[in-house]
Design an enzyme around this catalytic site. Sequence first.
Site, PDB file in Angstrom:
ATOM      1  N   SER A 152      -0.598  45.570  30.104  1.00  9.07           N
ATOM      2  CA  SER A 152       0.654  44.866  30.335  1.00  9.07           C
ATOM      3  C   SER A 152       1.815  45.838  30.283  1.00  9.07           C
ATOM      4  O   SER A 152       1.770  46.853  29.587  1.00  9.07           O
ATOM      5  CB  SER A 152       0.857  43.799  29.253  1.00  9.07           C
ATOM      6  OG  SER A 152       2.184  43.315  29.265  1.00  9.07           O
ATOM      7  N   ASN A 156     -10.116  41.821  31.290  1.00  6.90           N
ATOM      8  CA  ASN A 156      -8.888  41.110  31.618  1.00  6.90           C
ATOM      9  C   ASN A 156      -8.534  40.041  30.589  1.00  6.90           C
ATOM     10  O   ASN A 156      -7.359  39.701  30.435  1.00  6.90           O
ATOM     11  CB  ASN A 156      -9.028  40.464  32.999  1.00  6.90           C
ATOM     12  CG  ASN A 156      -7.920  39.489  33.297  1.00  6.90           C
ATOM     13  OD1 ASN A 156      -6.781  39.864  33.585  1.00  6.90           O
ATOM     14  ND2 ASN A 156      -8.234  38.194  33.206  1.00  6.90           N
ATOM     15  N   GLY A 167     -12.221  36.766  31.342  1.00  6.71           N
ATOM     16  CA  GLY A 167     -11.071  35.919  31.641  1.00  6.71           C
ATOM     17  C   GLY A 167     -10.944  35.681  33.128  1.00  6.71           C
ATOM     18  O   GLY A 167      -9.841  35.612  33.673  1.00  6.71           O
ATOM     19  N   TYR A 195       1.788  40.594  20.358  1.00  4.90           N
ATOM     20  CA  TYR A 195       1.281  40.767  21.718  1.00  4.90           C
ATOM     21  C   TYR A 195       1.557  42.194  22.215  1.00  4.90           C
ATOM     22  O   TYR A 195       0.669  42.856  22.768  1.00  4.90           O
ATOM     23  CB  TYR A 195       1.927  39.749  22.650  1.00  4.90           C
ATOM     24  CG  TYR A 195       1.398  39.799  24.065  1.00  4.90           C
ATOM     25  CD1 TYR A 195       0.235  39.125  24.417  1.00  4.90           C
ATOM     26  CD2 TYR A 195       2.056  40.525  25.052  1.00  4.90           C
ATOM     27  CE1 TYR A 195      -0.261  39.164  25.712  1.00  4.90           C
ATOM     28  CE2 TYR A 195       1.571  40.577  26.348  1.00  4.90           C
ATOM     29  CZ  TYR A 195       0.415  39.892  26.676  1.00  4.90           C
ATOM     30  OH  TYR A 195      -0.079  39.953  27.960  1.00  4.90           O
ATOM     31  N   VAL A 231     -14.294  36.598  23.235  1.00  2.00           N
ATOM     32  CA  VAL A 231     -14.310  38.062  23.160  1.00  2.00           C
ATOM     33  C   VAL A 231     -13.858  38.568  21.792  1.00  2.00           C
ATOM     34  O   VAL A 231     -14.101  39.722  21.451  1.00  2.00           O
ATOM     35  CB  VAL A 231     -13.445  38.699  24.267  1.00  2.00           C
ATOM     36  CG1 VAL A 231     -14.010  38.385  25.642  1.00  2.00           C
ATOM     37  CG2 VAL A 231     -11.993  38.275  24.161  1.00  2.00           C
TER      38      VAL A 231
END
Length: 242
Positions: free
Chosen positions: A152, A92, A13, A165, A66
């Site tokens: 994150s 990433n 990324g 997420y 990915v």
Amino acid sequence: MAEHTGPVAVVTGGSRGIGRGIVLELARLGFHLVIHSRTDGPAAEETEKEALSLGAKSVYRVSADVADVVAGQAMVANIFGKFGRCDLWVNNAGIAPDVRLDLLETTGASWDKVLNTNLRGPFFLTQAVAAELVKQRERLPEVSPRIVFVTSVSSVMASVQRGEYCVSKAGLAMVAQLFAARLAAQGIVVTEVRPGIIETDMTAVVKDKYDGLIAGGLVPQRRWGAARGCGPGGGGDSPGRP
């Protein structure tokens, strides 16, 4: 296999957002760079040009989804075949849900898409990287390779409008711990980095909301974070709030 002199870094990324910021900082440090993107295009080309202008010894662009384990393994084989070594691998690449839905409305399709890209894919990609690095340590004991997982703040803060997420990032945090424990004896350092509220295209859809929250004291600095050299594109995160 051609072994390069000088350190080699791979950033998944790497053409946008936080990944682009990482690439440009590594360019300033004089790395040979591999910029991964899901689909090679203008953003990757622009990042390559800027990285070279900042001092990267060389830049190699690769593309793969990915979430596709086989494609990821082929990419790893391609990179190690070209460079013969890797000093730094940065996981990433990641995506947000296409639509932010309440936890009671989250769909199986969204769950699968996000977790396949953010969790399943990086796990098996790192498995392939780790196998190569173990062999590399035997061949090049003077090189101390590192793997970095960009997770994150959402790995520990609940956001009920994008539960898939949060689960993917919480899982990835454990993946980082697992590989750190497994590879410690081989002298391969594994690190997790948890970005907070970073201003990128990924967070643009909630900018007005978080402008208000930040002004109200959500973060002590009362400002958005920015990846150095961060241009248009994905990456970044917004923290756990309903």
